[in-house]
Design a protein around this motif. Structure first.
Motif, PDB file in Angstrom:
ATOM      1  N   SER A  82      -5.070  -4.956   2.418  1.00 53.09           N
ATOM      2  CA  SER A  82      -3.813  -4.676   1.718  1.00 53.09           C
ATOM      3  C   SER A  82      -4.014  -3.594   0.673  1.00 53.09           C
ATOM      4  O   SER A  82      -3.145  -2.777   0.442  1.00 53.09           O
ATOM      5  CB  SER A  82      -3.244  -5.946   1.081  1.00 53.09           C
ATOM      6  OG  SER A  82      -4.048  -6.363   0.002  1.00 53.09           O
ATOM      7  N   ASN A  99      -2.195   0.441   0.873  1.00 51.57           N
ATOM      8  CA  ASN A  99      -1.254   0.884  -0.147  1.00 51.57           C
ATOM      9  C   ASN A  99      -1.694   2.148  -0.876  1.00 51.57           C
ATOM     10  O   ASN A  99      -0.969   2.642  -1.711  1.00 51.57           O
ATOM     11  CB  ASN A  99      -1.026  -0.234  -1.173  1.00 51.57           C
ATOM     12  CG  ASN A  99      -0.265  -1.406  -0.567  1.00 51.57           C
ATOM     13  OD1 ASN A  99       0.480  -1.225   0.385  1.00 51.57           O
ATOM     14  ND2 ASN A  99      -0.479  -2.586  -1.110  1.00 51.57           N
ATOM     15  N   GLU A 100      -2.880   2.629  -0.589  1.00 53.32           N
ATOM     16  CA  GLU A 100      -3.357   3.824  -1.263  1.00 53.32           C
ATOM     17  C   GLU A 100      -2.604   5.038  -0.748  1.00 53.32           C
ATOM     18  O   GLU A 100      -2.425   5.199   0.452  1.00 53.32           O
ATOM     19  CB  GLU A 100      -4.852   4.010  -1.020  1.00 53.32           C
ATOM     20  CG  GLU A 100      -5.715   3.016  -1.763  1.00 53.32           C
ATOM     21  CD  GLU A 100      -7.194   3.289  -1.558  1.00 53.32           C
ATOM     22  OE1 GLU A 100      -7.566   4.463  -1.386  1.00 53.32           O
ATOM     23  OE2 GLU A 100      -7.950   2.318  -1.567  1.00 53.32           O
TER      24      GLU A 100
END
Length: 165
Positions: free
Chosen positions: A20, A24-25
């Protein structure tokens, strides 16, 4: 058996946590260049941050400090903040990148890609280069020739700026 179950649970939670985080980077500025069909070598090594409004294409790219280096016979200067508008195969309204021609520093205002060629425009002057010259990002101070050897970037097919019509 209980300790095996705890270990398995821990591994599953850890893997989901790390996946996760990586999902999200935001992409690096070099990955963004590639999304718009430009090579990573359009920007030097050492970008510290960037901003991009994907709806308009307006962007800002940040370096710790100004950066200069030679590529072939050209001296390039990147200011600590570079801005412009990006779209597929086109960078326009550029600010913060200039090239020294004779004794003058001229702002590179636009870059466009046509097949395997990149065209850099400086007002009414422009020059074209093979995309292979930009596979790697140059380094501040030494460009592509940081090991004291022959430039790795290959031959430029046009080694001077010329008037465009």
């Amino acid at each position: 058996m209980c300790s095996s179950l705890k270990l398995l649970s821990f591994l599953i939670i850890s893997l989901s946590f790390f996946s996760s985080i990586s999902g999200n980077e935001p992409p690096t500025v070099y990955e963004v260049l590639q999304e718009y069909d430009f090579p990573v070598g359009m920007l030097p090594v050492g970008i510290t941050n960037y901003e991009l409004d994907r709806s308009t294409g307006k962007f800002k790219v940040y370096l710790d400090k100004s950066c200069e280096f030679y590529v072939q016979d050209y001296r390039l200067r990147y200011k600590s903040t570079i801005s412009g508008t990006i779209s597929n195969r086109k960078l326009k309204n550029l600010s913060g990148i200039s090239v020294k021609i004779l004794i003058l520093w001229l702002n590179i205002g636009e870059v466009s890609r046509d097949g395997d060629d990149l065209e850099f425009s400086v007002g009414v002057l422009s020059a074209g280069f093979y995309i292979d010259n930009f596979v790697e990002s140059p380094q501040c101070g030494c460009g592509f020739d940081c090991n004291g050897g022959v430039e790795k970037s290959g031959d430029w097919y046009l080694n001077r700026f010329f008037c465009s019509s």
